[in-house]
Motif scaffolding. Structure first.
Motif, PDB file in Angstrom:
ATOM      1  N   PRO A  20       0.841  -1.203   0.000  1.00 57.84           N
ATOM      2  CA  PRO A  20       0.000   0.000   0.000  1.00 57.84           C
ATOM      3  C   PRO A  20       0.876   1.252   0.000  1.00 57.84           C
ATOM      4  N   PRO A  21       0.568   2.247  -0.827  1.00 58.89           N
ATOM      5  CA  PRO A  21       1.435   3.428  -0.944  1.00 58.89           C
ATOM      6  C   PRO A  21       1.516   4.213   0.363  1.00 58.89           C
ATOM      7  N   MET A  22       2.729   4.680   0.687  1.00 55.87           N
ATOM      8  CA  MET A  22       3.020   5.503   1.863  1.00 55.87           C
ATOM      9  C   MET A  22       2.544   4.841   3.163  1.00 55.87           C
ATOM     10  N   LEU A  23       2.598   3.494   3.208  1.00 57.11           N
ATOM     11  CA  LEU A  23       2.231   2.781   4.423  1.00 57.11           C
ATOM     12  C   LEU A  23       3.300   2.940   5.503  1.00 57.11           C
ATOM     13  N   LEU A  24       4.554   3.015   5.081  1.00 60.48           N
ATOM     14  CA  LEU A  24       5.662   3.058   6.037  1.00 60.48           C
ATOM     15  C   LEU A  24       5.903   4.468   6.578  1.00 60.48           C
ATOM     16  N   GLN A  25       5.525   5.512   5.802  1.00 59.82           N
ATOM     17  CA  GLN A  25       5.881   6.894   6.155  1.00 59.82           C
ATOM     18  C   GLN A  25       5.382   7.335   7.528  1.00 59.82           C
ATOM     19  N   PRO A  26       4.107   7.040   7.916  1.00 58.42           N
ATOM     20  CA  PRO A  26       3.660   7.504   9.240  1.00 58.42           C
ATOM     21  C   PRO A  26       4.499   6.933  10.381  1.00 58.42           C
ATOM     22  N   TYR A  27       4.963   5.688  10.221  1.00 59.12           N
ATOM     23  CA  TYR A  27       5.771   5.086  11.284  1.00 59.12           C
ATOM     24  C   TYR A  27       7.157   5.720  11.323  1.00 59.12           C
ATOM     25  N   ILE A  28       7.690   6.080  10.127  1.00 60.65           N
ATOM     26  CA  ILE A  28       8.966   6.805  10.084  1.00 60.65           C
ATOM     27  C   ILE A  28       8.799   8.169  10.749  1.00 60.65           C
ATOM     28  N   GLU A  29       7.671   8.838  10.447  1.00 60.80           N
ATOM     29  CA  GLU A  29       7.420  10.159  11.036  1.00 60.80           C
ATOM     30  C   GLU A  29       7.307  10.067  12.560  1.00 60.80           C
ATOM     31  N   ASN A  30       6.600   9.023  13.039  1.00 60.48           N
ATOM     32  CA  ASN A  30       6.492   8.829  14.492  1.00 60.48           C
ATOM     33  C   ASN A  30       7.861   8.614  15.117  1.00 60.48           C
ATOM     34  N   ALA A  31       8.690   7.795  14.435  1.00 57.30           N
ATOM     35  CA  ALA A  31      10.024   7.508  14.976  1.00 57.30           C
ATOM     36  C   ALA A  31      10.843   8.789  15.108  1.00 57.30           C
ATOM     37  N   ILE A  32      10.738   9.691  14.087  1.00 61.29           N
ATOM     38  CA  ILE A  32      11.548  10.919  14.096  1.00 61.29           C
ATOM     39  C   ILE A  32      10.979  11.939  15.064  1.00 61.29           C
ATOM     40  N   TRP A  33       9.655  12.201  14.939  1.00 63.39           N
ATOM     41  CA  TRP A  33       9.051  13.309  15.680  1.00 63.39           C
ATOM     42  C   TRP A  33       8.764  12.974  17.149  1.00 63.39           C
ATOM     43  N   HIS A  34       8.469  11.704  17.414  1.00 60.90           N
ATOM     44  CA  HIS A  34       8.080  11.357  18.787  1.00 60.90           C
ATOM     45  C   HIS A  34       9.134  10.543  19.508  1.00 60.90           C
ATOM     46  N   GLY A  35      10.175  10.127  18.823  1.00 58.78           N
ATOM     47  CA  GLY A  35      11.203   9.333  19.480  1.00 58.78           C
ATOM     48  C   GLY A  35      12.568   9.963  19.407  1.00 58.78           C
ATOM     49  N   LEU A  36      13.112  10.087  18.173  1.00 57.94           N
ATOM     50  CA  LEU A  36      14.488  10.564  17.992  1.00 57.94           C
ATOM     51  C   LEU A  36      14.630  12.055  18.304  1.00 57.94           C
ATOM     52  N   ARG A  37      13.580  12.842  18.023  1.00 50.37           N
ATOM     53  CA  ARG A  37      13.682  14.298  18.181  1.00 50.37           C
ATOM     54  C   ARG A  37      13.918  14.702  19.638  1.00 50.37           C
ATOM     55  N   TYR A  38      13.470  13.840  20.587  1.00 55.83           N
ATOM     56  CA  TYR A  38      13.591  14.190  22.002  1.00 55.83           C
ATOM     57  C   TYR A  38      14.825  13.592  22.648  1.00 55.83           C
ATOM     58  N   ARG A  39      15.661  12.878  21.882  1.00 62.62           N
ATOM     59  CA  ARG A  39      16.898  12.349  22.455  1.00 62.62           C
ATOM     60  C   ARG A  39      17.867  13.479  22.786  1.00 62.62           C
ATOM     61  N   GLU A  40      18.626  13.292  23.851  1.00 62.38           N
ATOM     62  CA  GLU A  40      19.646  14.283  24.206  1.00 62.38           C
ATOM     63  C   GLU A  40      20.875  14.136  23.333  1.00 62.38           C
ATOM     64  N   THR A  41      21.117  12.889  22.873  1.00 70.91           N
ATOM     65  CA  THR A  41      22.251  12.644  21.974  1.00 70.91           C
ATOM     66  C   THR A  41      21.721  12.215  20.613  1.00 70.91           C
ATOM     67  N   LYS A  42      22.617  12.134  19.669  1.00 71.24           N
ATOM     68  CA  LYS A  42      22.230  11.803  18.299  1.00 71.24           C
ATOM     69  C   LYS A  42      21.781  10.345  18.202  1.00 71.24           C
ATOM     70  N   GLY A  43      20.639  10.106  17.565  1.00 67.43           N
ATOM     71  CA  GLY A  43      20.090   8.761  17.465  1.00 67.43           C
ATOM     72  C   GLY A  43      20.295   8.154  16.088  1.00 67.43           C
ATOM     73  N   LEU A  44      19.657   6.976  15.897  1.00 63.43           N
ATOM     74  CA  LEU A  44      19.800   6.244  14.643  1.00 63.43           C
ATOM     75  C   LEU A  44      18.447   5.697  14.223  1.00 63.43           C
ATOM     76  N   LEU A  45      18.092   5.959  12.962  1.00 65.66           N
ATOM     77  CA  LEU A  45      16.902   5.381  12.342  1.00 65.66           C
ATOM     78  C   LEU A  45      17.384   4.329  11.350  1.00 65.66           C
ATOM     79  N   TYR A  46      16.911   3.081  11.533  1.00 66.24           N
ATOM     80  CA  TYR A  46      17.421   1.970  10.722  1.00 66.24           C
ATOM     81  C   TYR A  46      16.244   1.261  10.062  1.00 66.24           C
ATOM     82  N   VAL A  47      16.296   1.147   8.727  1.00 70.37           N
ATOM     83  CA  VAL A  47      15.254   0.466   7.958  1.00 70.37           C
ATOM     84  C   VAL A  47      15.913  -0.689   7.205  1.00 70.37           C
ATOM     85  N   SER A  48      15.377  -1.895   7.404  1.00 68.52           N
ATOM     86  CA  SER A  48      15.939  -3.067   6.725  1.00 68.52           C
ATOM     87  C   SER A  48      14.842  -3.827   5.998  1.00 68.52           C
TER      88      SER A  48
END
Length: 728
Positions: free
Chosen positions: A620-648
């Motif tokens: 389904p088109p753009m099925l993965l994008q909301p989860y990527i957005e959640n990971a960035i905006w609600h998880g990684l953005r609030y880290r005190e140090t630099k994080g990692l987003l990994y897609v396999s």
């Protein structure tokens, strides 16, 4: 005089040296420690921890251990799948040993702990009849490695094995306690039968019947267990005086034993039926079943035949049929000679007597005495005394000597009677001394057993306390999840009700328009789930930021890439599925845009396995994008140090691939706690639309997509989203 002074000085110096050495000898203390993986902090269970003094323990399910050490000792930490670690003890503080480059496989470690548990129980069985304290210690280790939340099945097996050890050593009360604890942990047929047996041994027949009665209705019992069930029920009924009912149970067991050729049980049940008939004074029936048990025993094994032969002889003794008893016991003596051993030591927990030639001779003499055939009794008594003296069997030697003195007295030979009686008195004194020694030894063993049992009770109490805390935390978590699910259900119900109302209103208007409206509604929901309006707003803010900094090149590049992404999204908005390759291109473009805004917050990596035919899979088109957005905006953005987003993207099976999105952000729980009510509402709605969309598509295309969301770490930090995409 000088020699005496020198000698005294030497004694003083030696005493002082010994005192200094004693003062310098390090004290032994209990060291608490833990073994874990250095990179992840996860505990490593089942690891061997030993000292140079020979002490040895295994880490439990939480990687914890306790061991006796001294300052300066060296700890050796080793396992099959890890490099050996050595640690020097410098103090009595708790020790944390971290193992580098260790891959912790849950299934492998679970298997390792299970194997060690089996090995420890085997060791406990091996030492059961040799060293009870050592055997109990192995059981304690088997419980310890299970951890504070050890598996109920394995814990029950340990407790059951402990019951068997106590039962073997005739510690019936302790055996009952441990069998009952084992049943509470995990109910099994084997443990129920073992507990019923010791209930019968301690004359708690009603409790045995209550325990066994529910087993009668089970259909899953193997034949041997079914036979044992009827035998134990018969024993309990006989113990309560219900002999006729006991015979019926014995006969039921006998039928199953005959059908399945369970020879040992055939002998036992025939013998028990005979004994029951004997108690009811039904001599003919008793003799018939004793004949059966004798024939089966002779065909089975010489030792078993001898044991059954003595049972029949006892039966003749009870019925005052002394000549038949004498013949049977003489036959037993011949069988013992054939076996070429004076002492067989055949014994059971429920049979205090042992079959020995001196005891059989003594019983033959008693049978002769009961008939006043003293001259015939004397040779057997003398032989019994000689054999008992050779085998150091003071009990039989004492009884036979006393009986011989009485026989001489009855015959009027008072001189021999007096001499024999004096020998009897001497034997009584010797036996008294030996009994005192045995009582002292038994008391010491009982103290050791009590200490070992206390350690086990303490270990189990600690495990139960930790289990209670864990269960309480788990219950609280489940309540939170249930509340969240209830809220989602209400939202879904409202959405469903609204859609149902809209569909019903337009159904009667025009069927074609209704179909078109439904498709448009599904497309609208798809567009909403594909591109969050917040992203567009934030993207324009980023452009504004670039312009305000007079960074026209960055602004142009960002707008160009953003327009490319929007064009691709709009082109695919009408499609239920697009090629996986195209979806990954859109995803990479989106992540690149977000990364240009949050370079200081995270890095990203997209890895596609070469074996994955990305053009052969539809998604389904753009099925993965909301989860990527959640990971960035609600998880990684609030880290005190630099994080990692990994897609396999990897091959899952012949017709499916696994797409995994992981981030080491602050986690779902912490993110939810710092969001505003408006943000929480938007997230729930967005995720709800995605789930509903996937559910509709799966209903149309036979479960093509499955999604699983979980925490990355045990402390709740990080998030892992796993998609399973089928080819067809």
């Amino acid at each position: 005089m000088k020699k005496i002074v020198v000698f005294i000085l030497l004694i003083i110096v030696a005493s002082g040296t010994a005192f200094c050495q004693a003062q310098q000898t390090p004290k032994t203390f209990t060291l608490n420690g833990k073994v874990e993986v250095k990179e992840t902090g996860k505990p490593i269970p089942g690891v061997s921890v030993s000292t140079n003094l020979g002490d040895y323990v295994l880490t439990n399910g939480l990687g914890e251990f306790k061991i006796k050490v001294r300052i300066g000792d060296e700890l050796v930490v080793e396992a099959v799948d890890m490099e050996t670690v050595r640690y020097r003890i410098k103090g009595n503080d708790d020790v944390l040993i971290q193992v580098e480059d260790y891959t912790l496989s849950r299934s492998a470690n679970t298997k390792s702990v299970t194997q060690r548990h089996e090995t420890l129980l085997d060791s406990a069985e091996r030492y059961k009849d040799k060293d009870i304290e050592k055997s109990i210690d192995f059981v304690a280790q088997s419980i310890s490695i299970l951890g504070k939340r050890g598996q109920k099945k394995e814990l029950a097996r340990s407790l059951s094995k402990l019951g068997e050890i106590y039962q073997y050593h005739k510690q019936i009360d302790l055996a009952i306690d441990n069998y009952e604890d084992a049943l509470e942990a995990n109910k099994t047929i084997k443990t129920s039968l073992l507990l019923a047996k010791v209930y019968n041994m301690s004359s708690r027949f009603n409790e045995s019947i209550i325990l066994l009665d529910p087993l009668m209705a089970l259909k899953t019992m193997v034949p041997y267990q079914r036979v044992t069930l009827y035998e134990l029920m018969g024993d309990a009924k006989k113990g309560n005086g219900e002999v006729l009912q006991a015979i019926e149970f014995y006969k039921e067991g006998l039928l199953i034993a005959e059908k399945n050729q369970i020879t040992p049980k055939l002998i036992d049940l025939n013998s028990k039926i005979a004994e029951a008939y004997s108690r009811e004074n039904k001599i003919i029936e008793a003799e018939a079943y004793f004949d059966n048990s004798l024939q089966l025993a002779e065909a089975s094994a010489p030792l078993r035949a001898l044991q059954e032969n003595e049972k029949v002889a006892d039966f003749y003794n009870e019925k005052s049929r002394f000549n038949e008893e004498i013949n049977m016991r003489k036959r037993s003596l011949q069988d013992i000679k054939k076996l070429n051993t004076p002492k067989l030591g055949i014994s059971k927990l429920d049979q205090a007597d042992t079959i020995t030639s001196q005891r059989i001779n003594y019983k033959i003499a008693n049978a002769y005495i009961a008939q006043d055939r003293y001259n015939e009794a004397i040779p057997f008594l003398k032989k019994s005394i000689i054999e008992a003296d050779t085998e150091d069997d003071l009990v039989v030697q004492k009884d036979a000597t006393r009986k011989l003195s009485e026989v001489y007295k009855e015959k009027g030979d008072y001189t021999k009677a007096l001499d024999t009686y004096q020998s009897y008195v001497a034997l009584v004194d010797t036996l008294y001394i030996r009994k005192e020694q045995e009582i002292s030894r038994a008391n010491r063993i009982n103290r050791d057993i009590a200490n070992a049992q206390s350690r086990l009770v303490g270990l189990e109490n600690e495990r139960e306390l930790s289990q209670s805390k864990y269960d309480l935390a788990l219950t609280e978590q489940q309540l939170v999840e249930e509340s969240y699910k209830r809220q989602q259900w209400v939202i879904y119900s409202l959405i469903f009700g609204l859609l149902l109302t809209v569909l019903a209103a337009f159904f009667f208007y025009r069927s074609n328009q209704q179909q078109k409206l439904t498709n448009n509604l599904l497309a609208l929901k798809s567009l909403r789930s594909q591109m969050n309006p917040h992203f567009i707003f934030n993207a324009l803010n980023s452009v504004n930021n670039f312009i305000s900094k007079s960074d026209e090149r960055s602004a142009n590049r960002y707008l160009s890439e953003f327009s490319t992404l929007m064009r691709s999204v709009l082109e695919n908005s009408e499609e239920d599925f697009i090629p996986l390759a195209k979806e990954l291109e859109q995803l990479e473009l989106y992540i690149k845009l977000e990364h240009s805004r949050f370079k200081d917050k995270f890095d990203y990596e997209i890895v596609v396995d070469d074996e994955v035919p990305v053009n052969n899979y539809q998604i389904p088109p753009m099925l993965l994008q909301p989860y990527i957005e959640n990971a960035i905006w609600h998880g990684l953005r609030y880290r005190e140090t630099k994080g990692l987003l990994y897609v396999s993207v990897k091959v899952e099976s012949n017709n499916s691939v696994a797409i995994c999105i992981t981030d080491n952000g602050i986690g779902r729980k912490k993110s939810a706690s710092i969001k505003t009510q408006n943000q929480k509402k938007q997230k729930s709605k967005g995720m709800g639309i995605i789930q509903k969309r996937v559910a509709i598509l799966n209903d149309m295309y036979s479960d093509k997509v499955s999604i699983n969301i979980s925490d990355l770490e045990t402390d709740g930090s990080g998030t892992k989203v796993l998609f399973i995409l089928k080819k067809e």
